[in-house]
Design a protein around this motif. Structure first.
Motif, PDB file in Angstrom:
ATOM      1  N   LEU A   1      -7.718 -24.242  -7.953  1.00  0.00           N
ATOM      2  CA  LEU A   1      -8.070 -24.947  -9.188  1.00  0.00           C
ATOM      3  C   LEU A   1      -9.478 -24.534  -9.640  1.00  0.00           C
ATOM      4  N   ALA A   2     -10.379 -24.391  -8.686  1.00  0.00           N
ATOM      5  CA  ALA A   2     -11.740 -23.937  -9.013  1.00  0.00           C
ATOM      6  C   ALA A   2     -11.696 -22.539  -9.625  1.00  0.00           C
ATOM      7  N   GLU A   3     -10.907 -21.663  -9.031  1.00  0.00           N
ATOM      8  CA  GLU A   3     -10.799 -20.301  -9.563  1.00  0.00           C
ATOM      9  C   GLU A   3     -10.250 -20.315 -10.991  1.00  0.00           C
ATOM     10  N   GLN A   4      -9.292 -21.200 -11.243  1.00  0.00           N
ATOM     11  CA  GLN A   4      -8.730 -21.304 -12.601  1.00  0.00           C
ATOM     12  C   GLN A   4      -9.785 -21.796 -13.590  1.00  0.00           C
ATOM     13  N   CYS A   5     -10.641 -22.722 -13.127  1.00  0.00           N
ATOM     14  CA  CYS A   5     -11.726 -23.211 -13.998  1.00  0.00           C
ATOM     15  C   CYS A   5     -12.700 -22.073 -14.324  1.00  0.00           C
ATOM     16  N   PHE A   6     -13.025 -21.259 -13.306  1.00  0.00           N
ATOM     17  CA  PHE A   6     -13.941 -20.132 -13.553  1.00  0.00           C
ATOM     18  C   PHE A   6     -13.298 -19.151 -14.534  1.00  0.00           C
ATOM     19  N   CYS A   7     -11.990 -18.955 -14.399  1.00  0.00           N
ATOM     20  CA  CYS A   7     -11.279 -18.026 -15.282  1.00  0.00           C
ATOM     21  C   CYS A   7     -11.358 -18.440 -16.734  1.00  0.00           C
ATOM     22  N   CYS A   8     -11.288 -19.742 -17.013  1.00  0.00           N
ATOM     23  CA  CYS A   8     -11.262 -20.146 -18.419  1.00  0.00           C
ATOM     24  C   CYS A   8     -12.659 -20.429 -18.974  1.00  0.00           C
TER      25      CYS A   8
END
Ligand code: MN
Length: 207
Positions: free
Chosen positions: A182-189
């Motif tokens: 989920l953290a990685e997805q936040c960084f992605c967006c």
């Protein structure tokens, strides 16, 4: 100050080469205020795993910094920020830098430390590093970059000194809690959020 170097306009080639070897470096910026389109970038601080801090003074009207850009856009070097949303916008607006890849300790803290309502750098460093940060120079005049006080420079250096350790601890917590993806997805967006900020959209996800 020990392990501290001030330089002007851009990273010297030797330092660029050194930082390019790192797996991750910590980055922070100091500006005239909180609006990238209005408030200019004054200082960019960098710190690698050895605790060696470089502070780069940005001149009035300066529109690029090619060596800094090469580092900030280097695929193999993760740039660690606290509240990346702001610093990435400032670097993009003023120097045309598209920072990637990156890690944000504030987003990581909000996802991992749900037992706390305090996600400022001071609280994080206190809890995870056991160090009391002096933030008294935070709201000071960073515009006269050639005449920054010892106190301002010490503050600027401390803002990057603990980020590499914080990333390690927060990553471990996120993995333990099943929230790393989920953290990685936040960084992605986040780059999209930054672009919305720079174009002065508020919350396009709201009803
Ligand atoms: Mn700072």
């Amino acid at each position: 100050m020990d392990n501290f170097l001030l330089c002007d306009r851009d990273l010297p080639p030797a330092l660029l080469e050194r930082y390019m070897q790192a797996e991750a470096i910590a980055v922070d910026t100091e500006t005239m205020g909180l609006k990238p389109g209005r408030d200019r970038l004054c200082l960019v601080q960098l710190c690698d795993g050895d605790g060696y801090v470089t502070a780069l003074r940005i001149e009035l009207g300066q529109g690029d910094a090619p060596n800094l850009k090469a580092l900030m856009e280097a695929e193999a070097v993760t740039k660690i920020f606290h509240f990346a949303r702001f610093d990435i916008a400032a670097l993009k607006y003023q120097l045309g830098i598209q920072t990637a890849p990156f890690f944000c300790t504030k987003i990581a803290s909000k996802l991992a430390r749900t037992y706390s309502g305090s996600h400022g750098l001071k609280s994080l460093v206190k809890e995870l590093a056991g160090v009391e940060l002096d933030k008294s120079a935070q709201s000071s005049d960073w515009g006269n970059v050639m005449a920054l006080s010892e106190e301002q420079l010490a503050y600027a250096a401390n803002d990057v000194r603990y980020l590499i350790g914080l990333r390690q601890q927060l990553t471990a917590m996120l993995k333990r809690e099943g929230r790393w993806e989920l953290a990685e997805q936040c960084f992605c967006c986040l780059p999209t959020v930054v672009e919305l900020d720079l174009r002065q959209f508020d919350n396009v996800f709201e009803h």
